[in-house]
Write a protein that holds these residues in place. Structure first.
Motif, short mmCIF file in Angstrom:
data_model
loop_
_atom_site.label_atom_id
_atom_site.label_comp_id
_atom_site.label_asym_id
_atom_site.label_seq_id
_atom_site.Cartn_x
_atom_site.Cartn_y
_atom_site.Cartn_z
N ALA A 132 1.09 -1.22 0.30
CA ALA A 132 0.20 -0.17 0.15
C ALA A 132 0.90 1.54 0.20
CB ALA A 132 -0.96 -0.10 1.06
N LEU A 133 2.04 1.40 0.31
CA LEU A 133 2.42 3.09 1.00
C LEU A 133 3.75 2.11 -0.49
CD1 LEU A 133 4.47 4.72 2.11
CD2 LEU A 133 5.91 3.49 3.15
N MET A 134 4.11 1.65 -1.04
CA MET A 134 5.22 1.54 -2.20
C MET A 134 3.31 1.81 -3.35
SD MET A 134 6.52 -1.44 -4.51
CE MET A 134 4.32 -2.50 -4.98
N ASN A 135 2.46 1.38 -3.31
CA ASN A 135 1.53 2.12 -4.18
C ASN A 135 1.34 3.71 -4.16
OD1 ASN A 135 1.03 0.30 -6.43
ND2 ASN A 135 1.03 -1.10 -4.76
N SER A 136 1.46 4.04 -2.97
CA SER A 136 1.11 5.90 -3.02
C SER A 136 1.96 6.35 -3.21
CB SER A 136 0.59 5.91 -1.71
OG SER A 136 -0.01 6.85 -1.12
N ALA A 137 3.37 5.90 -2.67
CA ALA A 137 4.67 6.32 -2.69
C ALA A 137 5.04 6.97 -3.92
CB ALA A 137 6.07 5.43 -2.12
N LEU A 138 4.47 5.35 -5.16
CA LEU A 138 4.76 5.50 -6.98
C LEU A 138 4.55 6.67 -7.53
CD1 LEU A 138 5.19 1.78 -7.39
CD2 LEU A 138 7.26 3.84 -7.76
N MET A 139 3.51 6.29 -7.13
CA MET A 139 1.75 7.26 -7.69
C MET A 139 1.71 9.14 -7.58
SD MET A 139 -0.92 7.60 -9.46
CE MET A 139 -1.58 5.80 -8.83
N ASN A 140 2.15 9.34 -6.01
CA ASN A 140 3.21 10.47 -5.57
C ASN A 140 4.40 10.79 -6.49
OD1 ASN A 140 1.14 11.15 -3.99
ND2 ASN A 140 1.88 10.31 -2.23
N SER A 141 5.38 10.28 -6.72
CA SER A 141 6.29 10.52 -6.72
C SER A 141 6.62 11.02 -8.50
CB SER A 141 7.83 9.37 -7.37
OG SER A 141 8.40 9.49 -7.86
N GLN A 142 5.08 9.94 -9.30
CA GLN A 142 5.04 10.01 -10.47
C GLN A 142 4.42 11.56 -11.16
OE1 GLN A 142 2.76 10.16 -13.51
NE2 GLN A 142 4.00 10.07 -14.75
N ALA A 143 3.27 11.73 -10.02
CA ALA A 143 2.76 13.20 -9.87
C ALA A 143 3.28 13.64 -9.89
CB ALA A 143 1.73 12.48 -8.66
N THR A 144 4.41 14.53 -9.06
CA THR A 144 5.16 15.03 -8.38
C THR A 144 5.93 15.51 -10.23
OG1 THR A 144 6.61 14.01 -7.19
CG2 THR A 144 4.88 15.47 -6.43
N ALA A 145 6.49 14.66 -10.67
CA ALA A 145 7.65 14.44 -11.88
C ALA A 145 7.57 13.70 -12.55
CB ALA A 145 9.15 14.34 -11.34
N PRO A 146 6.14 13.93 -13.55
CA PRO A 146 5.45 12.24 -14.61
C PRO A 146 6.77 12.40 -15.73
CG PRO A 146 4.09 15.06 -14.91
CD PRO A 146 5.60 14.97 -13.91
N SER A 147 7.58 13.72 -16.11
CA SER A 147 8.45 13.16 -17.69
C SER A 147 9.71 13.23 -17.28
CB SER A 147 7.57 14.61 -17.96
OG SER A 147 8.40 15.59 -18.35
N ALA A 148 9.88 13.45 -15.56
CA ALA A 148 11.46 13.36 -15.74
C ALA A 148 12.43 12.04 -16.03
CB ALA A 148 11.70 13.80 -13.94
N GLU A 149 12.81 11.81 -16.88
CA GLU A 149 13.46 10.51 -16.52
C GLU A 149 14.16 9.78 -16.17
OE1 GLU A 149 16.75 8.65 -20.23
OE2 GLU A 149 15.52 10.44 -20.57
N TRP A 150 15.10 10.30 -15.37
CA TRP A 150 15.97 9.77 -14.66
C TRP A 150 15.36 9.42 -13.51
CZ3 TRP A 150 17.07 11.61 -9.31
CH2 TRP A 150 16.26 13.33 -8.91
N LEU A 151 14.24 10.17 -13.20
CA LEU A 151 13.09 9.71 -11.73
C LEU A 151 11.75 8.32 -12.47
CD1 LEU A 151 12.43 13.05 -10.06
CD2 LEU A 151 13.11 10.93 -9.06
N ALA A 152 12.34 8.49 -13.94
CA ALA A 152 11.46 7.70 -14.13
C ALA A 152 11.64 6.01 -13.99
CB ALA A 152 10.38 7.88 -15.59
#
Length: 189
Positions: free
Chosen positions: A92-112
């Motif tokens: 649950a935490l992993m899914n939530s954190a992944l969602m928040n990471s993608q929402a805050t930097a959707p096109s940053a390649e290094w974070l993707a």
């Protein structure tokens, strides 16, 4: 001030023992978060005593939580939280954190790249929303110069990945599809 001049092992030990605090600059926080990701890599976790890894993960969780308390849009801290959650098997935490990471930097390649690594290693634990987010991150990587080669390599090495990436690539413009096919052919050799 930045932790950038110290060796990776020294930072690892400081994080593991809790003898590190976050600096004021973004770079110092980024350096600590990247050190957390490095220390939680499968290789690093495999060569360390379980109690060392456990303490390291716990302290990385606290450090990322400190960053997120003051900067909830820090995508890297969310990615570290996702990695921590994957290590401790908190889906649950992993899914939530992944969602928040993608929402805050959707096109940053290094974070993707970081998110895809976490998502692909834990694909069975992803909820449907994060499977969709993973597809978006794969789309970012497949159109990038550095990401496409890694994706093409994974295409051949991980059979269940083929269908996912084929779906992503088929939605891209024709020239991107042709480019990906060229990389697939090169990776097959």
């Amino acid at each position: 001030m930045t932790y950038g001049v110290q060796g990776g092992e020294r930072i690892y030990e400081r994080i593991r023992t809790g003898d590190i605090s976050l600096g004021y600059s973004y770079y110092s926080k980024k350096r600590v978060m990247v050190s957390c990701l490095d220390g939680m890599s499968p290789f690093s976790m495999a060569v360390r005593a379980p109690e060392q890894s456990e303490a390291f993960v716990k302290n990385c969780q606290a450090l990322s939580a400190d960053i997120l308390a003051s900067t909830p849009v820090d995508s890297l801290a969310w990615a570290v939280t996702a990695r921590v959650a994957s290590v401790v098997k908190d889906a649950a935490l992993m899914n939530s954190a992944l969602m928040n990471s993608q929402a805050t930097a959707p096109s940053a390649e290094w974070l993707a790249t970081i998110r895809v690594g976490i998502s692909e290693a834990n694909y069975g634990l992803l909820d449907q929303a994060n499977k969709d987010v993973n597809a978006k991150d794969l789309g970012v990587l497949v159109v990038s110069n550095s990401g496409v080669a890694a994706i093409a390599d994974r295409y051949w090495k991980v059979p269940e990945f083929k269908e996912r990436i084929t779906t992503v690539v088929s939605a891209l413009p024709d020239y991107e599809q042709a480019r990906f096919l060229a990389y697939i052919r090169r990776a097959a050799k």
